[in-house]
Every structure is written in C-alpha cells, then in structure tokens.
Scaffold this motif. Structure first.
Motif, mmCIF file in Angstrom:
data_model
loop_
_atom_site.group_PDB
_atom_site.id
_atom_site.type_symbol
_atom_site.label_atom_id
_atom_site.label_comp_id
_atom_site.label_asym_id
_atom_site.label_seq_id
_atom_site.Cartn_x
_atom_site.Cartn_y
_atom_site.Cartn_z
ATOM 1 N N GLY A 77 0.810 -1.224 0.000
ATOM 2 C CA GLY A 77 0.000 0.000 0.000
ATOM 3 C C GLY A 77 0.836 1.263 0.000
ATOM 4 N N ASN A 78 0.340 2.267 -0.734
ATOM 5 C CA ASN A 78 0.981 3.583 -0.759
ATOM 6 C C ASN A 78 0.063 4.604 -0.098
ATOM 7 O OD1 ASN A 78 1.009 6.239 -3.023
ATOM 8 N ND2 ASN A 78 2.770 5.834 -1.743
ATOM 9 N N SER A 79 0.643 5.460 0.754
ATOM 10 C CA SER A 79 -0.075 6.571 1.358
ATOM 11 C C SER A 79 -1.253 6.040 2.197
ATOM 12 C CB SER A 79 -0.523 7.543 0.254
ATOM 13 O OG SER A 79 -0.788 8.807 0.789
ATOM 14 N N LEU A 80 -2.484 6.473 1.920
ATOM 15 C CA LEU A 80 -3.641 5.939 2.651
ATOM 16 C C LEU A 80 -3.737 4.420 2.466
ATOM 17 C CD1 LEU A 80 -6.381 6.373 4.227
ATOM 18 C CD2 LEU A 80 -7.454 6.491 1.982
ATOM 19 N N GLY A 81 -3.362 3.932 1.288
ATOM 20 C CA GLY A 81 -3.379 2.480 1.035
ATOM 21 C C GLY A 81 -2.461 1.723 1.980
ATOM 22 N N GLY A 82 -1.338 2.346 2.341
ATOM 23 C CA GLY A 82 -0.423 1.736 3.305
ATOM 24 C C GLY A 82 -1.068 1.646 4.683
ATOM 25 N N HIS A 83 -1.789 2.695 5.040
ATOM 26 C CA HIS A 83 -2.484 2.743 6.331
ATOM 27 C C HIS A 83 -3.561 1.650 6.388
ATOM 28 C CE1 HIS A 83 -4.089 5.753 9.590
ATOM 29 N NE2 HIS A 83 -4.044 4.515 10.030
ATOM 30 N N ILE A 84 -4.299 1.520 5.294
ATOM 31 C CA ILE A 84 -5.346 0.482 5.227
ATOM 32 C C ILE A 84 -4.698 -0.904 5.320
ATOM 33 C CG2 ILE A 84 -7.158 -0.537 3.761
ATOM 34 C CD1 ILE A 84 -7.531 2.351 2.564
ATOM 35 N N ALA A 85 -3.572 -1.081 4.642
ATOM 36 C CA ALA A 85 -2.852 -2.368 4.694
ATOM 37 C C ALA A 85 -2.399 -2.677 6.122
ATOM 38 C CB ALA A 85 -1.654 -2.334 3.748
ATOM 39 N N LEU A 86 -1.888 -1.670 6.810
ATOM 40 C CA LEU A 86 -1.445 -1.851 8.204
ATOM 41 C C LEU A 86 -2.621 -2.212 9.104
ATOM 42 C CD1 LEU A 86 0.939 1.222 8.321
ATOM 43 C CD2 LEU A 86 1.647 -1.086 8.994
ATOM 44 N N TYR A 87 -3.731 -1.494 8.923
ATOM 45 C CA TYR A 87 -4.894 -1.736 9.778
ATOM 46 C C TYR A 87 -5.491 -3.119 9.497
ATOM 47 C CZ TYR A 87 -8.328 -0.263 13.147
ATOM 48 O OH TYR A 87 -9.069 -0.174 14.291
ATOM 49 N N HIS A 88 -5.502 -3.494 8.229
ATOM 50 C CA HIS A 88 -5.981 -4.821 7.838
ATOM 51 C C HIS A 88 -5.108 -5.893 8.494
ATOM 52 C CE1 HIS A 88 -6.031 -8.468 5.400
ATOM 53 N NE2 HIS A 88 -7.256 -8.144 5.035
ATOM 54 N N THR A 89 -3.810 -5.677 8.513
ATOM 55 C CA THR A 89 -2.868 -6.643 9.094
ATOM 56 C C THR A 89 -3.078 -6.752 10.606
ATOM 57 O OG1 THR A 89 -1.295 -6.116 7.347
ATOM 58 C CG2 THR A 89 -0.420 -7.234 9.279
ATOM 59 N N LYS A 90 -3.385 -5.631 11.228
ATOM 60 C CA LYS A 90 -3.686 -5.652 12.662
ATOM 61 C C LYS A 90 -4.947 -6.486 12.934
ATOM 62 C CE LYS A 90 -5.969 -2.766 15.994
ATOM 63 N NZ LYS A 90 -6.346 -1.448 16.499
ATOM 64 N N MET A 91 -5.989 -6.274 12.112
ATOM 65 C CA MET A 91 -7.269 -6.941 12.356
ATOM 66 C C MET A 91 -7.298 -8.394 11.890
ATOM 67 S SD MET A 91 -9.795 -3.784 11.277
ATOM 68 C CE MET A 91 -11.350 -4.651 11.345
#
Length: 257
Positions: free
Chosen positions: A89-103
């Motif tokens: 993920g890039n930018s907001l996509g990176g944040h979504i990827a991180l949050y997805h990985t957490k969940m």
C-alpha cells in the motif's frame, strides 16, 4: 491496464499474472495506474497482481474510514478465494494495509508500505486545498514528487476535479480525520508480519523520519531508501522500487521459487 480490468459483484479490480498473490492498495488521490510498472513487472514473474478499486468516494459516509476500508479489503480477499496475500500500500493504502494486518493477521503473508500514513497526522489534510485555486492544487500535486514533472496535467486535473466536488471533499476530510484517529503507534510493536518499508528520501508528505519510526516500531521490518524521490516511489522510480521489492521478497523467502 484496461484488458485486465474486471467487475464482479460489488468489486472492480485489476488482475494479471498467476502465482503468489500481491494485493495492492492505492492512496486517496491515486488510481490503479500509479502501479502500472509494479503490476507489469511482477505479473510476469510468478505473481498474481490484484489491485482493487477502493470505495473511497462511494461508501456511505459512516463507512468512510480506515477501519471500514480494511474490512472491505478482507471481504475482497475472501471473495477472491485467497488464503494469504502479500499486501502492498501507498499513502492511505499503506495505512489500510497496516490496519488490515492488525485486524486479520492470518490473511497476511507479508506487508509492503511506501509513503504510508498511520503515524503522521498531516499526511492527509494539513492545509486542505483551497477549492477553485488551480495553481495551489498544481503546487500541492507537484509537492508529492521530488521531480515536479511527474505531476502531469492529467494528474493535476484529476486532483482539481476531486477537491471541487463537494461530496468528494467532505469524504476526503472525513478520511483525513479517520487517519488521525486510527494512529497505529501502539499497535505496530505487536505486529510480527515481515514488513518491507520503501521510502523516498525527499518525501514531503510523510517525511523520512516517519519511515524511521515505522521501522523502529515494526519488529520484523526492513527499510529501504530511494534517493531523489518523493511520496510515490513506485511512480517516480519504478525500476528501483521493483528491484528493492524483489530483493526483499527473496530475502524473506516470500519470493516465488
């Protein structure tokens, strides 16, 4: 990209290649085409590249947040019948990827972030565009890159159109607030997935110390720098980006053998 674009049910996405799945998440102002070079390179090297259109401007306002987008990604991965994926993920996509990985850690074999939000609040909307001021928007778009020429007229026009669309503007500000609310600093030390951090040394949107912080907090991370590079490394230095990503995939045994 056109010939690889599919629509199924509620999902629209790009898909090419066969093999280990890499799911790519675009940013707020970024379309699927930002990843042209990554997609064409890896889809010919034993990877299945899938880039879903994220419902950034189409979801109900109550679902316009990082957590809902992460759930959308999980549903999409399930819909595609994939077990575990490499998320990029890039930018907001990176944040979504991180949050997805957490969940949903069980769904993620590896994580790649570049110019990601999630730690640094002004990544999204510090001085959010003065509507109608084309020159201001042009300057903002150029600031995303080390070389302002990467911000083509087409790209600037697209951003200009977004900020002059009232609904899109409201949603952009909603997402910016959500990104601040979903700060990942406390979560990252518990996330043990192999993580590749590729960052532009000249990123003005999420400055280099943000990458250092991600690297410090994520237990299994590797940090790579690209010189003379801004916020979207995969657009500005696609060959170097692909080379570093491939090096990391090999190093972490996530590469296709």
């Amino acid at each position: 990209m056109e010939k690889h674009y599919k629509k199924e049910g509620r999902y629209s996405y790009y898909e090419a290649g066969e093999g280990t799945p890499i799911v790519i998440l675009h940013g707020l102002m970024g379309g699927l085409s930002n990843f042209d070079a990554v997609a064409s390179y890896f889809s010919s090297r034993g990877y299945k590249i899938i880039i879903p259109d994220l419902p950034i401007y189409t979801q109900n306002i109550l679902k316009t947040n990082v957590k809902s987008f992460a759930k959308y990604v999980k549903d999409f991965i399930t819909f595609k019948g994939l077990e575990r994926v490499i998320l990029l993920g890039n930018s907001l996509g990176g944040h979504i990827a991180l949050y997805h990985t957490k969940m949903y850690p069980e769904k993620v074999a590896g994580l790649v972030i570049t110019g990601s939000s999630g730690l640094y609040e002004s990544a999204m909307g510090d001085s959010y565009p003065k509507r109608g001021d084309y020159e201001y928007i042009k300057k903002k778009a150029e600031d995303v890159f080390y070389d302002p020429k990467v911000a083509t007229k087409e790209l600037i026009d697209e951003v200009y159109e977004s900020v002059n669309d009232r609904i899109k503007l409201i949603k952009t500000l909603t997402i910016a607030k959500s990104a601040i609310r979903h700060n990942m600093a406390k979560d990252l030390p518990k996330m043990h997935v192999q993580t590749c951090i590729i960052w532009g040394k000249n990123d003005k949107v999420t400055p280099p110390d943000v990458a250092e912080e991600f690297h410090k907090l994520l237990p299994n991370s590797t940090l790579y720098w690209i010189d003379k590079c801004g916020h979207a490394a995969m657009m500005e230095h696609p060959d170097e980006f692909n080379r570093l990503l491939e090096e990391w995939l090999t190093h972490t045994h996530l590469a296709v053998h």
